[in-house]
Design a protein around this motif. Structure first.
Motif, PDB file in Angstrom:
ATOM      1  N   ARG A 176      -6.310 -42.496 -24.704  1.00  0.00           N
ATOM      2  CA  ARG A 176      -5.435 -41.706 -25.575  1.00  0.00           C
ATOM      3  C   ARG A 176      -5.992 -40.290 -25.744  1.00  0.00           C
ATOM      4  O   ARG A 176      -5.243 -39.310 -25.744  1.00  0.00           O
ATOM      5  CB  ARG A 176      -5.333 -42.403 -26.938  1.00  0.00           C
ATOM      6  N   PHE A 177      -7.304 -40.176 -25.872  1.00  0.00           N
ATOM      7  CA  PHE A 177      -7.946 -38.875 -26.002  1.00  0.00           C
ATOM      8  C   PHE A 177      -7.677 -38.026 -24.755  1.00  0.00           C
ATOM      9  O   PHE A 177      -7.364 -36.835 -24.868  1.00  0.00           O
ATOM     10  CB  PHE A 177      -9.453 -39.036 -26.233  1.00  0.00           C
ATOM     11  N   SER A 178      -7.774 -38.633 -23.582  1.00  0.00           N
ATOM     12  CA  SER A 178      -7.488 -37.904 -22.338  1.00  0.00           C
ATOM     13  C   SER A 178      -6.058 -37.374 -22.341  1.00  0.00           C
ATOM     14  O   SER A 178      -5.809 -36.226 -21.964  1.00  0.00           O
ATOM     15  CB  SER A 178      -7.706 -38.801 -21.119  1.00  0.00           C
ATOM     16  N   LEU A 179      -5.126 -38.206 -22.772  1.00  0.00           N
ATOM     17  CA  LEU A 179      -3.730 -37.767 -22.846  1.00  0.00           C
ATOM     18  C   LEU A 179      -3.552 -36.631 -23.850  1.00  0.00           C
ATOM     19  O   LEU A 179      -2.807 -35.675 -23.593  1.00  0.00           O
ATOM     20  CB  LEU A 179      -2.819 -38.945 -23.224  1.00  0.00           C
ATOM     21  N   ASP A 180      -4.243 -36.722 -24.978  1.00  0.00           N
ATOM     22  CA  ASP A 180      -4.172 -35.661 -25.984  1.00  0.00           C
ATOM     23  C   ASP A 180      -4.746 -34.349 -25.456  1.00  0.00           C
ATOM     24  O   ASP A 180      -4.206 -33.273 -25.729  1.00  0.00           O
ATOM     25  CB  ASP A 180      -4.910 -36.073 -27.266  1.00  0.00           C
ATOM     26  N   VAL A 181      -5.825 -34.429 -24.687  1.00  0.00           N
ATOM     27  CA  VAL A 181      -6.424 -33.221 -24.097  1.00  0.00           C
ATOM     28  C   VAL A 181      -5.467 -32.611 -23.073  1.00  0.00           C
ATOM     29  O   VAL A 181      -5.290 -31.391 -23.034  1.00  0.00           O
ATOM     30  CB  VAL A 181      -7.808 -33.524 -23.480  1.00  0.00           C
ATOM     31  N   ILE A 182      -4.824 -33.441 -22.270  1.00  0.00           N
ATOM     32  CA  ILE A 182      -3.848 -32.939 -21.298  1.00  0.00           C
ATOM     33  C   ILE A 182      -2.738 -32.174 -22.027  1.00  0.00           C
ATOM     34  O   ILE A 182      -2.384 -31.059 -21.634  1.00  0.00           O
ATOM     35  CB  ILE A 182      -3.253 -34.098 -20.459  1.00  0.00           C
ATOM     36  N   ALA A 183      -2.206 -32.775 -23.084  1.00  0.00           N
ATOM     37  CA  ALA A 183      -1.140 -32.114 -23.851  1.00  0.00           C
ATOM     38  C   ALA A 183      -1.638 -30.805 -24.467  1.00  0.00           C
ATOM     39  O   ALA A 183      -0.919 -29.792 -24.460  1.00  0.00           O
ATOM     40  CB  ALA A 183      -0.623 -33.055 -24.940  1.00  0.00           C
ATOM     41  N   PHE A 184      -2.862 -30.813 -24.983  1.00  0.00           N
ATOM     42  CA  PHE A 184      -3.429 -29.604 -25.584  1.00  0.00           C
ATOM     43  C   PHE A 184      -3.598 -28.496 -24.550  1.00  0.00           C
ATOM     44  O   PHE A 184      -3.259 -27.335 -24.793  1.00  0.00           O
ATOM     45  CB  PHE A 184      -4.772 -29.921 -26.248  1.00  0.00           C
ATOM     46  N   ILE A 185      -4.112 -28.841 -23.393  1.00  0.00           N
ATOM     47  CA  ILE A 185      -4.352 -27.855 -22.342  1.00  0.00           C
ATOM     48  C   ILE A 185      -3.048 -27.151 -21.950  1.00  0.00           C
ATOM     49  O   ILE A 185      -3.042 -25.951 -21.686  1.00  0.00           O
ATOM     50  CB  ILE A 185      -5.041 -28.504 -21.123  1.00  0.00           C
TER      51      ILE A 185
END
Length: 122
Positions: A18-27
């Motif tokens: 989930r953190f990886s997905l959140d970082v992708i969205a943030f980027i």
């Protein structure tokens, strides 16, 4: 205890995913500037490496190899903190979103570190 330990590992991997997905969205919200591209690339690699190393460690052939993958995941979490801090302090990203991501990666790193300590003591 085995059920709790198994659930803990599953929850940790799920949180990392989930953190990886959140970082992708943030980027995807960062400005289209060269400095952001470079930092975003490094951030993406380190953030995704956390969960990837935990998953890879699950198939380790020895306890030592398992521990090593967790240590690499912890290093990736620390690197992720660095890149997020750089974006926050340079004013390139939404401070509130970065603080949320920093809080999550800090919790993940604490969980991984606790697991490493337990592995070393047994």
């Amino acid at each position: 205890m085995q059920k709790f330990n198994s659930k803990f590992k599953t929850d940790l991997k799920a949180r990392c995913y989930r953190f990886s997905l959140d970082v992708i969205a943030f980027i995807d919200t960062l400005p289209n500037q060269r400095s952001c591209w470079i930092i975003a690339d490094q951030l993406l690699r380190s953030a995704m490496s956390i969960g990837a190393n935990l998953v890879e460690g699950s198939a380790a052939s020895s306890r030592l190899e398992f521990k090593k993958f967790h240590e690499i995941a912890l290093k990736s979490a620390n690197e992720t903190k660095y890149w997020l801090g750089l974006l926050r302090d340079s004013g390139k990203g939404d401070r509130q979103k970065i603080d949320i991501l920093l809080q999550e990666v800090d919790e993940l790193s604490r969980m991984i570190a606790a697991g490493i300590i337990k592995l070393k003591s047994s």
